[in-house]
Design a protein around this motif. Structure first.
Motif, PDB file in Angstrom:
ATOM      1  N   GLU A 128       1.064  -1.129   0.150  1.00  0.00           N
ATOM      2  CA  GLU A 128       0.094  -0.065  -0.271  1.00  0.00           C
ATOM      3  C   GLU A 128       1.124   1.520  -0.026  1.00  0.00           C
ATOM      4  OE1 GLU A 128      -1.140   0.811   3.975  1.00  0.00           O
ATOM      5  OE2 GLU A 128      -1.831  -1.500   3.632  1.00  0.00           O
ATOM      6  N   ARG A 129      -0.039   2.117  -0.186  1.00  0.00           N
ATOM      7  CA  ARG A 129       1.260   3.587  -0.096  1.00  0.00           C
ATOM      8  C   ARG A 129       1.613   4.017   1.494  1.00  0.00           C
ATOM      9  NH1 ARG A 129      -1.232   8.404   0.078  1.00  0.00           N
ATOM     10  NH2 ARG A 129       0.661   9.282  -0.862  1.00  0.00           N
ATOM     11  N   HIS A 130       2.674   4.593   1.292  1.00  0.00           N
ATOM     12  CA  HIS A 130       3.491   4.712   2.455  1.00  0.00           C
ATOM     13  C   HIS A 130       3.657   6.363   2.600  1.00  0.00           C
ATOM     14  CE1 HIS A 130       6.946   1.378   1.156  1.00  0.00           C
ATOM     15  NE2 HIS A 130       5.853   0.929   0.852  1.00  0.00           N
ATOM     16  N   THR A 131       2.789   5.408   3.277  1.00  0.00           N
ATOM     17  CA  THR A 131       2.313   7.358   4.304  1.00  0.00           C
ATOM     18  C   THR A 131       2.844   7.483   5.357  1.00  0.00           C
ATOM     19  OG1 THR A 131       0.465   6.154   5.759  1.00  0.00           O
ATOM     20  CG2 THR A 131      -0.622   6.643   3.305  1.00  0.00           C
ATOM     21  N   GLY A 153      10.761   0.459   2.228  1.00  0.00           N
ATOM     22  CA  GLY A 153      12.032   0.836   1.084  1.00  0.00           C
ATOM     23  C   GLY A 153      10.482   1.767   0.467  1.00  0.00           C
ATOM     24  N   GLU A 154      11.716   1.567  -0.718  1.00  0.00           N
ATOM     25  CA  GLU A 154      11.200   2.442  -2.045  1.00  0.00           C
ATOM     26  C   GLU A 154      10.171   1.864  -2.255  1.00  0.00           C
ATOM     27  OE1 GLU A 154      12.538   5.999  -3.265  1.00  0.00           O
ATOM     28  OE2 GLU A 154      13.871   6.161  -1.775  1.00  0.00           O
ATOM     29  N   GLU A 155       8.734   2.605  -2.688  1.00  0.00           N
ATOM     30  CA  GLU A 155       7.965   2.492  -3.019  1.00  0.00           C
ATOM     31  C   GLU A 155       7.734   1.049  -4.918  1.00  0.00           C
ATOM     32  OE1 GLU A 155       4.136   3.923  -2.061  1.00  0.00           O
ATOM     33  OE2 GLU A 155       4.880   5.831  -1.623  1.00  0.00           O
ATOM     34  N   GLU A 156       6.872   0.142  -4.577  1.00  0.00           N
ATOM     35  CA  GLU A 156       6.928  -1.098  -5.628  1.00  0.00           C
ATOM     36  C   GLU A 156       6.184  -0.258  -6.347  1.00  0.00           C
ATOM     37  OE1 GLU A 156       7.909  -4.928  -4.753  1.00  0.00           O
ATOM     38  OE2 GLU A 156       9.889  -3.729  -4.318  1.00  0.00           O
TER      39      GLU A 156
END
Length: 156
Positions: A128-131, A153-156
């Protein structure tokens, strides 16, 4: 009667209380750069089985001992795991992960001194989004100079 001598290999690391989080794994001897330190062991299960076992239990907890590997499989280190499960996250790690099929190894990224805690970047993906809330739920405590504040980590 001749006896064969078995050379005992000195332990290179041990698990104990960590200043980063809970337990950690610490070098007992010098570990050279690019050394394969340990395999991350545990029961190999499907993503669906991991969800069945842990999704409710760990819904709001970053503390899991699951490692996703190729083919929709997960290594569950809570079952048949070894001390690699205690290696903590750091934003400035001294170890890195090498995946070979459904196996995961922890290798030294640089020279590691005796007494130093072994760490790798968890690079967590949560689907899910990294809020800001998600980043707080997966807060990092590594205290590295360039700590990004989260184990995500960086969002995929």
């Amino acid at each position: 009667m001749a006896r064969m001598k078995v050379k005992k290999r000195a332990r290179r690391f041990a698990a104990r209380k960590s200043p980063i989080h809970g337990r950690g794994v610490f070098a007992l001897a010098h570990i050279a750069k690019k050394t394969r330190i340990v395999e991350y062991k545990g029961e190999l299960i499907s993503d669906a089985e991991a969800d069945r076992r842990y999704s409710k239990m760990h819904a709001h907890s970053p503390h899991t001992m699951l490692f996703s590997v190729d083919g929709g499989l997960v290594i569950d280190a809570t079952r048949r795991g070894n001390s690699a499960r205690w290696i903590n996250h750091s934003c400035a790690p001294n170890c890195e992960i090498e995946e070979e099929g459904s196996r995961v190894f922890i290798d030294a990224r640089r020279e590691i001194r005796p007494g130093e805690e072994l760490t790798y970047d968890y690079n967590l993906q949560i689907g899910e989004r990294h809020t800001k809330a998600a980043k707080r739920e997966h807060a990092c405590f590594c205290r590295a100079r360039r700590c990004r504040g989260t184990m995500l980590g960086e969002e995929e």
